[in-house]
Design an enzyme around this catalytic site. Structure first.
Site, PDB file in Angstrom:
ATOM      1  N   SER A 152      44.107  60.131 105.179  1.00  0.00           N
ATOM      2  CA  SER A 152      43.299  59.105 104.501  1.00  0.00           C
ATOM      3  C   SER A 152      42.885  58.030 105.506  1.00  0.00           C
ATOM      4  O   SER A 152      42.895  58.286 106.724  1.00  0.00           O
ATOM      5  CB  SER A 152      44.084  58.504 103.327  1.00  0.00           C
ATOM      6  OG  SER A 152      43.231  57.716 102.528  1.00  0.00           O
ATOM      7  N   ASN A 153      42.517  56.869 105.043  1.00  0.00           N
ATOM      8  CA  ASN A 153      42.073  55.792 105.944  1.00  0.00           C
ATOM      9  C   ASN A 153      42.507  54.449 105.365  1.00  0.00           C
ATOM     10  O   ASN A 153      43.193  54.394 104.350  1.00  0.00           O
ATOM     11  CB  ASN A 153      40.553  55.873 106.139  1.00  0.00           C
ATOM     12  CG  ASN A 153      39.830  55.791 104.815  1.00  0.00           C
ATOM     13  OD1 ASN A 153      39.866  54.779 104.139  1.00  0.00           O
ATOM     14  ND2 ASN A 153      39.200  56.899 104.425  1.00  0.00           N
ATOM     15  N   ARG A 154      42.072  53.376 105.992  1.00  0.00           N
ATOM     16  CA  ARG A 154      42.596  52.048 105.656  1.00  0.00           C
ATOM     17  C   ARG A 154      41.873  51.344 104.508  1.00  0.00           C
ATOM     18  O   ARG A 154      42.133  50.174 104.250  1.00  0.00           O
ATOM     19  CB  ARG A 154      42.509  51.136 106.896  1.00  0.00           C
ATOM     20  CG  ARG A 154      43.361  51.586 108.039  1.00  0.00           C
ATOM     21  CD  ARG A 154      43.197  50.654 109.218  1.00  0.00           C
ATOM     22  NE  ARG A 154      43.823  51.204 110.404  1.00  0.00           N
ATOM     23  CZ  ARG A 154      45.125  51.171 110.645  1.00  0.00           C
ATOM     24  NH1 ARG A 154      45.935  50.599 109.794  1.00  0.00           N
ATOM     25  NH2 ARG A 154      45.611  51.707 111.755  1.00  0.00           N
TER      26      ARG A 154
END
Ligand code: PMT
Length: 415
Positions: free
Chosen positions: A221-223
């Site tokens: 995933s990402n931030r």
């Protein structure tokens, strides 16, 4: 922090005699902090639960309790020495009449047009929208008389928030608890925004970072926290739009008054966006959609070994590019807006995405700055249009960025 739809709005907050009156003090405080001018009107019974001084302190304004208390008129156009009649002055100045908590007794008076105290007299004299947060024991709420009164009020255009289920004053559990102040505040935003400049428009917004499964317990995933996308959804809702928010997992609560579709992966987001945005007025993609996903998802948790683990990644669907193809076929949204999250060559990369995804507008977002981009409450973007114009916005709250984008979208829809 100011909330645009509440800023300088005059809210008459009616507080009636229930134990939930103590929560109304917090509501008055939150509305004031958000920029509203809150005039509290208490029934005699309400003053038995909470002292008017509490409301006076949090709103920094006089609290009204007496229908017969004439006071000097402080309005700028008042003639010298003229006295104001409180229920008329408050009724005329109100942008919203919010009654929280509303007892069964007050609901009955409102439904039948009784005006035997300051609050019910204001309700009869005002043309402001009415938002009611009932609170009472579940038997009183379920009583056919209360239900008939509520139906009458709703039919006349009042909006209801709650009551919720939970712990009641008697110690019992059931339906009748006043909704939490945050939910009431959100509903006040919805009601105040109903006739906004985006009323009648249908907007789709995406938010959050997609999750691409590696195995049943791990994902890539990402931030993204979802803050930018949620701010866009709330801002459009506050201006009267019907909003569908398609969101990957975040820690944020589902926004009140917004259709929220929860998704996990880019593929799920694609399906939800394509179905929601067909025929919509605008699609704004603030989500950080994964560009790659594991080619295969392991059925069982991958065991740790001494050797390295190699994942083979494949492309996810490019949602905006698919939307562009649909628009060529005469389907999809009227206006599409993307975000470009970049750490280098911001404007060049953003312009490429604008063209490749055939967008009307892109928000070039330098995510390397500490005060902008992922997971913070502020953002700094440059808006690039398909016609070649660029507008560098200063550091703003995400709410302000959202409103600026909707201003631009609104003009584009009208073109
Ligand atoms: O959620 P926050 O913590 O508030 O952070 C906000 C944000 C930084 C995530 C947001 O402001 C932002 O910049 N979002 C876009 C992030 C991104 O994925 O950018 P991109 O440059 O990779 O993609 C360009 C555009 O194509 C985006 O609108 C994206 O939603 C869309 N896209 C991307 C990949 C893909 N497979 N399909 C897409 O439609």
């Amino acid at each position: 922090m100011n909330i645009r739809v509440l800023h300088n709005k005059r809210i008459v907050l009616g507080v009636t005699g229930g134990v939930a009156a103590y929560k109304a003090a917090f509501l008055a405080s939150r509305l004031t902090q958000a920029g509203a001018i809150v005039d509290v009107v208490m029934t005699e019974a309400a003053t038995r639960f909470v002292a008017p001084l509490t409301f006076q302190a949090v709103t920094r304004r006089a609290v009204h309790t007496d229908i017969f208390a004439l006071s000097p008129d402080s309005e700028p156009d008042a003639r010298a020495g003229e006295l104001q009649i409180p229920h008329i002055t408050l009724a005329k100045s109100a942008n919203l009449l919010l009654i929280a908590p509303a007892t069964g007794n007050t609901l009955a008076k409102l439904a039948h047009g009784l005006a035997d105290n300051l609050l019910t007299a204001i309700a009869l004299a005002t043309s402001a929208p009415l938002l009611i947060a009932p609170a009472m024991e579940s038997e009183m709420w379920a009583h056919p008389a209360t239900q008939a009164n509520v139906a009458t009020l709703v039919e006349r255009g009042a909006t209801l928030v709650g009551p919720a289920a939970g712990h009641l004053a008697s110690g019992a559990e059931g339906v009748g608890r006043m909704s939490e102040p945050e939910e009431i505040l959100e509903m006040a935003r919805v009601v105040l925004g109903q006739k906004g400049d985006l009323a009648g428009r249908r907007m789709v917004v995406s938010a959050g970072g997609t999750r691409e499964a590696i195995d049943p317990v791990r994902f890539i995933s990402n931030r993204s926290s979802g803050k930018m996308g949620f701010a866009l959804a709330l801002a459009a809702r506050d201006r009267g739009a019907h909003v569908t928010l398609v969101t990957a997992p975040t820690a944020l609560p589902n926004p009140v008054g917004v259709d929220t579709v929860q998704v996990e992966s880019a593929a799920e987001m694609r399906d939800a966006i394509l179905s929601a945005s067909d025929g919509a007025d605008a699609l704004v993609m603030a989500a950080a959609v994964a560009d790659y996903r594991p080619g295969e998802v392991a059925e069982q948790k991958i065991k740790k070994t001494d050797g390295a683990l190699t994942l083979r990644l494949t492309h996810t669907p490019d949602i905006l590019a698919e939307v562009a193809r649909l628009r060529e076929l005469g389907r999809g949204p009227k206006v599409t807006v993307g975000f470009a999250a970049e750490t280098e060559d911001l404007l060049t990369n953003a312009r490429e995405k604008l063209q490749y995804k055939r967008l009307d507008l892109i928000a070039a977002n330098d995510v390397s700055a500490a005060d902008a981009g992922f997971a913070v409450d502020t953002n700094r973007v440059t808006l690039l249009s398909a016609d070649g114009t660029a507008e560098a916005l200063p550091l703003m709250s995400k709410e302000e960025v959202a409103h600026t984008i909707w201003d631009r979208v609104s003009s584009l829809i009208q073109e």
